[in-house]
Scaffold this active site. Structure first.
Site, PDB file in Angstrom:
ATOM      1  N   ASP A   1       5.632  57.179  34.122  1.00  0.00           N
ATOM      2  CA  ASP A   1       6.392  55.922  34.264  1.00  0.00           C
ATOM      3  C   ASP A   1       6.534  55.521  35.728  1.00  0.00           C
ATOM      4  O   ASP A   1       7.574  55.003  36.157  1.00  0.00           O
ATOM      5  CB  ASP A   1       7.792  56.054  33.643  1.00  0.00           C
ATOM      6  CG  ASP A   1       7.758  56.169  32.139  1.00  0.00           C
ATOM      7  OD1 ASP A   1       6.657  56.093  31.562  1.00  0.00           O
ATOM      8  OD2 ASP A   1       8.824  56.345  31.535  1.00  0.00           O
ATOM      9  N   GLY A   2       5.499  55.801  36.522  1.00  0.00           N
ATOM     10  CA  GLY A   2       5.543  55.386  37.927  1.00  0.00           C
ATOM     11  C   GLY A   2       6.068  56.444  38.876  1.00  0.00           C
ATOM     12  O   GLY A   2       6.258  56.171  40.057  1.00  0.00           O
ATOM     13  N   GLU A   3       6.317  57.667  38.379  1.00  0.00           N
ATOM     14  CA  GLU A   3       6.719  58.783  39.244  1.00  0.00           C
ATOM     15  C   GLU A   3       5.669  59.874  39.143  1.00  0.00           C
ATOM     16  O   GLU A   3       5.112  60.095  38.065  1.00  0.00           O
ATOM     17  CB  GLU A   3       8.058  59.381  38.772  1.00  0.00           C
ATOM     18  CG  GLU A   3       9.240  58.460  38.869  1.00  0.00           C
ATOM     19  CD  GLU A   3       9.684  58.217  40.302  1.00  0.00           C
ATOM     20  OE1 GLU A   3       9.652  59.166  41.109  1.00  0.00           O
ATOM     21  OE2 GLU A   3      10.029  57.065  40.606  1.00  0.00           O
TER      22      GLU A   3
ATOM     23  N   ALA B   1      17.635  56.215  46.221  1.00  0.00           N
ATOM     24  CA  ALA B   1      16.942  56.562  44.974  1.00  0.00           C
ATOM     25  C   ALA B   1      17.802  57.594  44.236  1.00  0.00           C
ATOM     26  O   ALA B   1      18.456  58.436  44.867  1.00  0.00           O
ATOM     27  CB  ALA B   1      15.566  57.125  45.297  1.00  0.00           C
TER      28      ALA B   1
ATOM     29  N   GLU C   1      15.339  55.953  35.915  1.00  0.00           N
ATOM     30  CA  GLU C   1      16.578  56.574  36.427  1.00  0.00           C
ATOM     31  C   GLU C   1      17.686  56.469  35.386  1.00  0.00           C
ATOM     32  O   GLU C   1      18.427  57.406  35.135  1.00  0.00           O
ATOM     33  CB  GLU C   1      17.058  55.839  37.679  1.00  0.00           C
ATOM     34  CG  GLU C   1      16.406  56.279  38.942  1.00  0.00           C
ATOM     35  CD  GLU C   1      17.283  55.927  40.146  1.00  0.00           C
ATOM     36  OE1 GLU C   1      18.520  55.859  40.008  1.00  0.00           O
ATOM     37  OE2 GLU C   1      16.702  55.725  41.224  1.00  0.00           O
TER      38      GLU C   1
ATOM     39  N   THR D   1       5.873  46.274  37.964  1.00  0.00           N
ATOM     40  CA  THR D   1       5.089  46.241  36.720  1.00  0.00           C
ATOM     41  C   THR D   1       5.941  45.716  35.558  1.00  0.00           C
ATOM     42  O   THR D   1       5.477  44.933  34.741  1.00  0.00           O
ATOM     43  CB  THR D   1       4.559  47.648  36.365  1.00  0.00           C
ATOM     44  OG1 THR D   1       4.005  48.245  37.530  1.00  0.00           O
ATOM     45  CG2 THR D   1       3.512  47.568  35.284  1.00  0.00           C
TER      46      THR D   1
ATOM     47  N   GLY E   1      12.743  47.706  38.263  1.00  0.00           N
ATOM     48  CA  GLY E   1      11.484  47.886  37.548  1.00  0.00           C
ATOM     49  C   GLY E   1      11.507  49.115  36.657  1.00  0.00           C
ATOM     50  O   GLY E   1      12.578  49.633  36.308  1.00  0.00           O
ATOM     51  N   ASP E   2      10.315  49.584  36.302  1.00  0.00           N
ATOM     52  CA  ASP E   2      10.199  50.724  35.394  1.00  0.00           C
ATOM     53  C   ASP E   2      10.805  51.992  36.004  1.00  0.00           C
ATOM     54  O   ASP E   2      11.352  52.835  35.300  1.00  0.00           O
ATOM     55  CB  ASP E   2       8.723  50.973  35.061  1.00  0.00           C
ATOM     56  CG  ASP E   2       8.107  49.784  34.333  1.00  0.00           C
ATOM     57  OD1 ASP E   2       8.811  49.128  33.551  1.00  0.00           O
ATOM     58  OD2 ASP E   2       6.918  49.498  34.574  1.00  0.00           O
ATOM     59  N   GLY E   3      10.697  52.119  37.333  1.00  0.00           N
ATOM     60  CA  GLY E   3      11.236  53.303  38.010  1.00  0.00           C
ATOM     61  C   GLY E   3      12.751  53.321  37.908  1.00  0.00           C
ATOM     62  O   GLY E   3      13.366  54.375  37.690  1.00  0.00           O
TER      63      GLY E   3
HETATM   64  N1  LIG Z   1      18.867  51.746  46.858  1.00  0.00           N
HETATM   65  C1  LIG Z   1      17.681  52.315  46.731  1.00  0.00           C
HETATM   66  N2  LIG Z   1      16.943  52.657  47.811  1.00  0.00           N
HETATM   67  C2  LIG Z   1      15.715  53.182  47.680  1.00  0.00           C
HETATM   68  N3  LIG Z   1      15.126  53.436  46.476  1.00  0.00           N
HETATM   69  C3  LIG Z   1      15.808  53.114  45.376  1.00  0.00           C
HETATM   70  C4  LIG Z   1      17.113  52.537  45.437  1.00  0.00           C
HETATM   71  N4  LIG Z   1      17.549  52.320  44.176  1.00  0.00           N
HETATM   72  C5  LIG Z   1      16.567  52.754  43.352  1.00  0.00           C
HETATM   73  N5  LIG Z   1      15.521  53.225  44.053  1.00  0.00           N
HETATM   74  C6  LIG Z   1      14.231  53.763  43.570  1.00  0.00           C
HETATM   75  O1  LIG Z   1      13.232  52.761  43.751  1.00  0.00           O
HETATM   76  C7  LIG Z   1      12.121  53.084  42.911  1.00  0.00           C
HETATM   77  C8  LIG Z   1      11.357  51.832  42.503  1.00  0.00           C
HETATM   78  O2  LIG Z   1      12.206  50.947  41.907  1.00  0.00           O
HETATM   79  P1  LIG Z   1      11.863  49.931  40.750  1.00  0.00           P
HETATM   80  O3  LIG Z   1      11.339  50.621  39.595  1.00  0.00           O
HETATM   81  O4  LIG Z   1      13.094  49.126  40.577  1.00  0.00           O
HETATM   82  O5  LIG Z   1      10.743  48.969  41.381  1.00  0.00           O
HETATM   83  P2  LIG Z   1       9.160  49.027  41.457  1.00  0.00           P
HETATM   84  O6  LIG Z   1       8.671  50.409  41.687  1.00  0.00           O
HETATM   85  O7  LIG Z   1       8.772  47.998  42.419  1.00  0.00           O
HETATM   86  O8  LIG Z   1       8.749  48.520  40.057  1.00  0.00           O
HETATM   87  P3  LIG Z   1       7.931  49.207  38.852  1.00  0.00           P
HETATM   88  O9  LIG Z   1       8.601  50.523  38.592  1.00  0.00           O
HETATM   89  O10 LIG Z   1       8.100  48.227  37.733  1.00  0.00           O
HETATM   90  O11 LIG Z   1       6.511  49.372  39.277  1.00  0.00           O
HETATM   91  C9  LIG Z   1      12.720  53.790  41.726  1.00  0.00           C
HETATM   92  O12 LIG Z   1      12.031  54.985  41.531  1.00  0.00           O
HETATM   93  C10 LIG Z   1      14.178  54.052  42.088  1.00  0.00           C
HETATM   94  O13 LIG Z   1      14.508  55.410  41.881  1.00  0.00           O
HETATM   95  C1  LIG Z   2     -10.510  47.883  39.239  1.00  0.00           C
HETATM   96  C2  LIG Z   2      -9.891  47.026  38.194  1.00  0.00           C
HETATM   97  C3  LIG Z   2      -8.662  47.626  37.642  1.00  0.00           C
HETATM   98  C4  LIG Z   2      -8.063  46.783  36.490  1.00  0.00           C
HETATM   99  C5  LIG Z   2      -7.105  47.644  35.711  1.00  0.00           C
HETATM  100  C6  LIG Z   2      -6.223  46.886  34.807  1.00  0.00           C
HETATM  101  C7  LIG Z   2      -5.499  47.835  33.873  1.00  0.00           C
HETATM  102  C8  LIG Z   2      -4.038  47.591  33.876  1.00  0.00           C
HETATM  103  C9  LIG Z   2      -3.314  48.510  32.925  1.00  0.00           C
HETATM  104  C10 LIG Z   2      -1.876  48.562  33.310  1.00  0.00           C
HETATM  105  C11 LIG Z   2      -1.119  49.577  32.536  1.00  0.00           C
HETATM  106  C12 LIG Z   2       0.257  49.722  33.114  1.00  0.00           C
HETATM  107  C13 LIG Z   2       0.991  50.820  32.460  1.00  0.00           C
HETATM  108  C14 LIG Z   2       2.354  50.929  33.026  1.00  0.00           C
HETATM  109  C15 LIG Z   2       2.712  51.807  33.901  1.00  0.00           C
HETATM  110  C16 LIG Z   2       4.077  51.913  34.471  1.00  0.00           C
HETATM  111  O1  LIG Z   2       4.773  52.941  33.841  1.00  0.00           O
HETATM  112  C17 LIG Z   2       4.025  52.249  35.950  1.00  0.00           C
HETATM  113  C18 LIG Z   2       5.405  52.086  36.557  1.00  0.00           C
HETATM  114  O2  LIG Z   2       5.738  50.750  36.647  1.00  0.00           O
HETATM  115  N1  LIG Z   2       3.111  51.382  36.653  1.00  0.00           N
HETATM  116  C19 LIG Z   2       2.001  51.859  37.203  1.00  0.00           C
HETATM  117  O3  LIG Z   2       1.732  53.035  37.213  1.00  0.00           O
HETATM  118  C20 LIG Z   2       1.078  50.845  37.849  1.00  0.00           C
HETATM  119  C21 LIG Z   2      -0.315  50.953  37.289  1.00  0.00           C
HETATM  120  C22 LIG Z   2      -1.208  49.861  37.840  1.00  0.00           C
HETATM  121  C23 LIG Z   2      -2.631  50.105  37.513  1.00  0.00           C
HETATM  122  C24 LIG Z   2      -3.576  49.139  38.157  1.00  0.00           C
END
Ligand SMILES: Nc1ncnc2c1ncn2[C@@H]1O[C@H](COP(=O)(O)OP(=O)(O)OP(=O)(O)O)[C@@H](O)[C@H]1O
Ligand SMILES: CCCCCCCCCCCCC/C=C/[C@@H](O)[C@H](CO)NC(=O)CCCCC
Ligand SMILES: [Ca+2]
Length: 563
Positions: A523-525, A188, A218, A257, A212-214
């Site tokens: 944003d997922g952190e 990470a 970065e 996501t 993904g968003d994470g």
């Molecule tokens: N080689 C690695 N090993 C472990 N973690 C990593 C590596 N490369 C990146 N990461 C971390 O993995 C985390 C999640 O990654 P990523 O956003 O790609 O997928 P996700 O969490 O499944 O998807 P989303 O963010 O869309 O929900 C990121 O916060 C990133 O910092």
């Molecule tokens: C009990 C029924 C529940 C139904 C809820 C449906 C609502 C969905 C709204 C989704 C909004 C997503 C916003 C995006 C956030 C991303 O930056 C973040 C990183 O990938 N994802 C989450 O935090 C993941 C967030 C996931 C939330 C479920």
């Protein structure tokens, strides 16, 4: 009165070529490559402006959507053995020379595909003339990237990042003659640190993130920090005007996501994203900076959520091994726990000329709101273009008990919620939509959540308030000092809102919930502090995207005489 049609650009080349043994009149000008059946001279009626326009045997491909052109080696099946082999020179008949044009074709749900047409010529000189003429036009498209730096997170989403890149994206880049340096991350923050301190950015026309968003987060942290550092801007100062990043970022979705990709392209399809990179699209995007006591914490481009979304994330991080399903399990668990949190939100509302979160009009490709001078200045417009009313500092203060406090810098549309957390939020207007969900019954909260997944208005509830803002601050109740409360009371009195403020206090007297702690989902952190200051920086970054295209671009007929 008859409308004057724009004059078509001058013809560059025109020949009779053949396609699948039928004669076609093929023409090239600086805007379009077209081919039209010779035999059936049907009337030009209707077609789409983008993609291969099909009007009764006519096809039009915008030059800016041609991916490549190459001379084709003509093969034919050899008799008997079922294998294909090259046509020997001696067997050459007419039309043995051919060239193949690869171009963007639009399919369902905002997806793009790479399509091909092979046109046959009677002599090689003509064939080469065509290849050269098309290549010349492509070389004029200087917005297209030639060299990219690619980071792949092999562990994002369902762990398919590497395979997605190798099988679906690399062949598209190579067809478009884009060269790449690929880094598969080993930990990470590998990509962030590499961009921040090591990468030789002058060598590249863009950065691509496979994940993904994470992972995208970065990349922007690396790029934004590097840009500020190179320009001597101190990120710790919450009032600094940040310098926009010059390199564009491409997102190949391979996460859980993929909200940033979905909300800027309209789909989470890797080939579509690769094609938006190839054609050199550019979409500016707002970024929020988040500070705690004049210490920089993080940047956010999608969701900043305290309460519900913070708790979902905290719980889901323990279930990473489940992949994308972790959000569903944690979502249901968090919903059932029905925790609420007390605190104070103060915010600086945006002027109404940038619209409101209740608008029915959504941000789409070429959005007018994002192009407004007051909303879309390329440079950080924080000081120059904010209107006088905003400058007067009409901060508003709201204290209460909340199930969720969400800020969305853009719609946050994703496959889970196709219209997003704030359907009318704009990608590049310099504002965020602040959504306050006050304490309500489980049933009501469920109704609100479910409306994120269908067409109903999730803001149409008495316990939901939504504001379009440029800045906001949050302090949880347990961190509030008496002087905070007095200061806010005085601010509210100063702006003539005393009655509103004291009414909130009477309705929400301090109770045991004031001690409950949540975290911010950024944003997922998870953010390490609950008390934060947030400011939107207009168009701080640029993506290889164009915003979501109107459905009409895919479906509606278009009069060809306008081309
Ligand atoms: N080689 C690695 N090993 C472990 N973690 C990593 C590596 N490369 C990146 N990461 C971390 O993995 C985390 C999640 O990654 P990523 O956003 O790609 O997928 P996700 O969490 O499944 O998807 P989303 O963010 O869309 O929900 C990121 O916060 C990133 O910092
Ligand atoms: C009990 C029924 C529940 C139904 C809820 C449906 C609502 C969905 C709204 C989704 C909004 C997503 C916003 C995006 C956030 C991303 O930056 C973040 C990183 O990938 N994802 C989450 O935090 C993941 C967030 C996931 C939330 C479920
Ligand atoms: Ca915005």
């Amino acid at each position: 009165m008859q409308e004057k049609q724009p004059k078509p650009p001058p013809l560059l080349l025109s020949s009779q070529l053949s396609l699948q043994n039928r004669g076609y009149e093929v023409t090239l000008n600086s805007a379009f490559l077209s081919w039209k059946e010779v035999e059936t001279r049907q009337k030009r009626t209707a077609a789409n402006i983008y993609g291969p326009l099909k009007a009764a045997g006519s096809h039009y491909v915008p030059v800016c959507e041609i991916i490549s052109v190459q001379e084709t080696e003509e093969d034919c099946p050899s008799t008997g053995i079922g294998k294909w082999q090259k046509v020997p020179q001696s067997l050459a008949e007419s039309n043995q020379y051919a060239f193949t044009v690869s171009y963007v074709e639009r399919t369902q749900k905002h997806r793009w595909r790479c399509s091909e047409v092979t046109l046959h010529c009677t002599d090689r000189t003509l064939c080469l003339q065509w290849v050269q003429a098309i290549r010349e036009q492509l070389s004029l498209l200087t917005i297209r990237p030639k060299r990219l730096l690619v980071y792949i997170n092999p562990y994002g989403g369902k762990h398919h990042g590497k395979r997605i890149y190798e099988q679906k994206v690399a062949p598209v880049f190579s067809r478009a003659s884009i060269s790449t340096d690929v880094i598969v991350t080993e930990r990470a923050n590998h990509a962030r640190d590499h961009l921040k301190t090591e990468a030789d950015l002058k060598k590249y026309d863009g950065v691509v993130c496979v994940g993904g968003d994470g992972m995208f987060s970065e990349i922007i942290h690396g790029l934004i920090s590097r840009t500020q550092c190179d320009s001597g801007v101190d990120q710790n100062r919450a009032d600094e005007t940040l310098i926009p990043c010059s390199l564009r970022i491409g997102i190949i979705p391979a996460g859980s996501t993929d909200c940033i990709c979905y909300a800027t392209v309209g789909s989470n399809d890797p080939v579509t994203s690769a094609l938006h990179i190839v054609v050199g699209d550019s979409q500016p995007m707002d970024v929020c900076s988040i500070h705690h006591n004049n210490t920089f914490l993080r940047y956010s481009v999608s969701l900043l959520g305290y309460g519900f979304y913070g708790d979902v994330l905290t719980d889901s991080e323990r279930k990473r091994w489940m992949g994308p399903a972790r959000y569903d399990i944690s979502g249901v668990k968090t919903f059932l726990s029905h925790r609420y949190y007390e605190g104070t939100i103060s915010f600086l509302p945006a002027d109404e000329n940038v619209g409101t979160p209740r608008d029915k009009l959504q941000c789409r490709s070429g959005c007018n709101i994002c192009r407004l001078p007051s909303a879309g200045k390329q440079v950080s417009k924080d000081e120059e273009s904010v209107s006088d009313t905003e400058k007067k500092g009409a901060w508003q203060v709201i204290r209460g008990k909340f199930l969720a406090i969400n800020a969305a810098c853009m719609s946050c549309a994703c496959p889970r919620s196709p219209k997003g957390l704030s359907p009318a939020a704009h990608l590049a207007d310099g504002t965020a939509d602040l959504i306050l969900v006050r304490k309500c019954s489980r049933f009501d909260f469920l109704r609100h959540l479910l409306r994120h997944t269908n067409k109903d208005d999730q803001f149409d509830h008495p316990f939901v308030e939504v504001y379009r803002v440029r800045q906001f601050r949050f302090t949880p109740r347990y961190e509030e000092t008496d002087s905070d409360s007095e200061l806010e009371l005085r601010e509210a009195e100063g702006s003539g809102r005393k009655r509103f403020f004291s009414q909130i206090c009477r309705e929400h007297p301090a109770c045991s919930c004031s001690l409950a702690h949540s975290s911010w989902n950024c944003d997922g952190e998870i953010l390490p502090h609950a008390a934060i200051q947030v400011r939107v920086h207009c168009q701080l970054i640029k993506l290889f995207a164009r915003g979501i295209e109107e459905q009409s671009v895919f479906e509606e007929p278009y009069t060809l005489s306008a081309i």
